[in-house]
Scaffold this motif. Structure first.
Motif, mmCIF file in Angstrom:
data_model
loop_
_atom_site.group_PDB
_atom_site.id
_atom_site.type_symbol
_atom_site.label_atom_id
_atom_site.label_comp_id
_atom_site.label_asym_id
_atom_site.label_seq_id
_atom_site.Cartn_x
_atom_site.Cartn_y
_atom_site.Cartn_z
ATOM 1 N N PRO A 109 0.809 -1.229 0.000
ATOM 2 C CA PRO A 109 0.000 0.000 0.000
ATOM 3 C C PRO A 109 0.837 1.271 0.000
ATOM 4 N N ILE A 110 0.184 2.353 -0.389
ATOM 5 C CA ILE A 110 0.767 3.685 -0.385
ATOM 6 C C ILE A 110 0.011 4.484 0.669
ATOM 7 N N ILE A 111 0.722 5.212 1.495
ATOM 8 C CA ILE A 111 0.077 6.046 2.510
ATOM 9 C C ILE A 111 0.247 7.497 2.100
ATOM 10 N N VAL A 112 -0.885 8.212 2.068
ATOM 11 C CA VAL A 112 -0.871 9.628 1.706
ATOM 12 C C VAL A 112 -1.462 10.439 2.842
ATOM 13 N N ARG A 113 -1.041 11.704 2.933
ATOM 14 C CA ARG A 113 -1.592 12.623 3.926
ATOM 15 C C ARG A 113 -2.463 13.631 3.200
ATOM 16 N N VAL A 114 -3.736 13.674 3.611
ATOM 17 C CA VAL A 114 -4.696 14.642 3.079
ATOM 18 C C VAL A 114 -5.128 15.487 4.261
ATOM 19 N N GLY A 115 -4.719 16.750 4.291
ATOM 20 C CA GLY A 115 -4.965 17.567 5.476
ATOM 21 C C GLY A 115 -4.206 16.959 6.636
#
Length: 76
Positions: A51-57
């Motif tokens: 998986p890829i972890i992204v930060r949104v806000g």
């Protein structure tokens, strides 16, 4: 378009702007999580597999690689 790629290829620490989301019924769920065209996000974790972890806000969201491959982004 220059600096345009799919989300699954973006290196950790990079900030991107979502341009398009291709594909299926999960698009609505992504929109509910704040992942929609025009949104800026940071790639927190991407080791090339899994998986890829992204930060949104202030939220961190884990995305499967198949879904990330269908998200077209511009690297900032």
């Amino acid at each position: 378009m220059e600096n345009t790629t799919s989300l699954d290829t973006v290196k950790e620490g990079r900030v991107v702007t979502i341009l398009e989301i291709h594909g299926g019924g999960w698009r609505r769920r992504l929109y509910q999580m704040g992942i929609l065209p025009g949104t800026h996000l940071e790639v927190v974790f991407n080791r090339g597999t899994g998986p890829i972890i992204v930060r949104v806000g202030s939220a961190e969201i884990s995305l499967g690689r198949g879904i990330a491959r269908k998200i077209l982004v511009r690297v900032e």
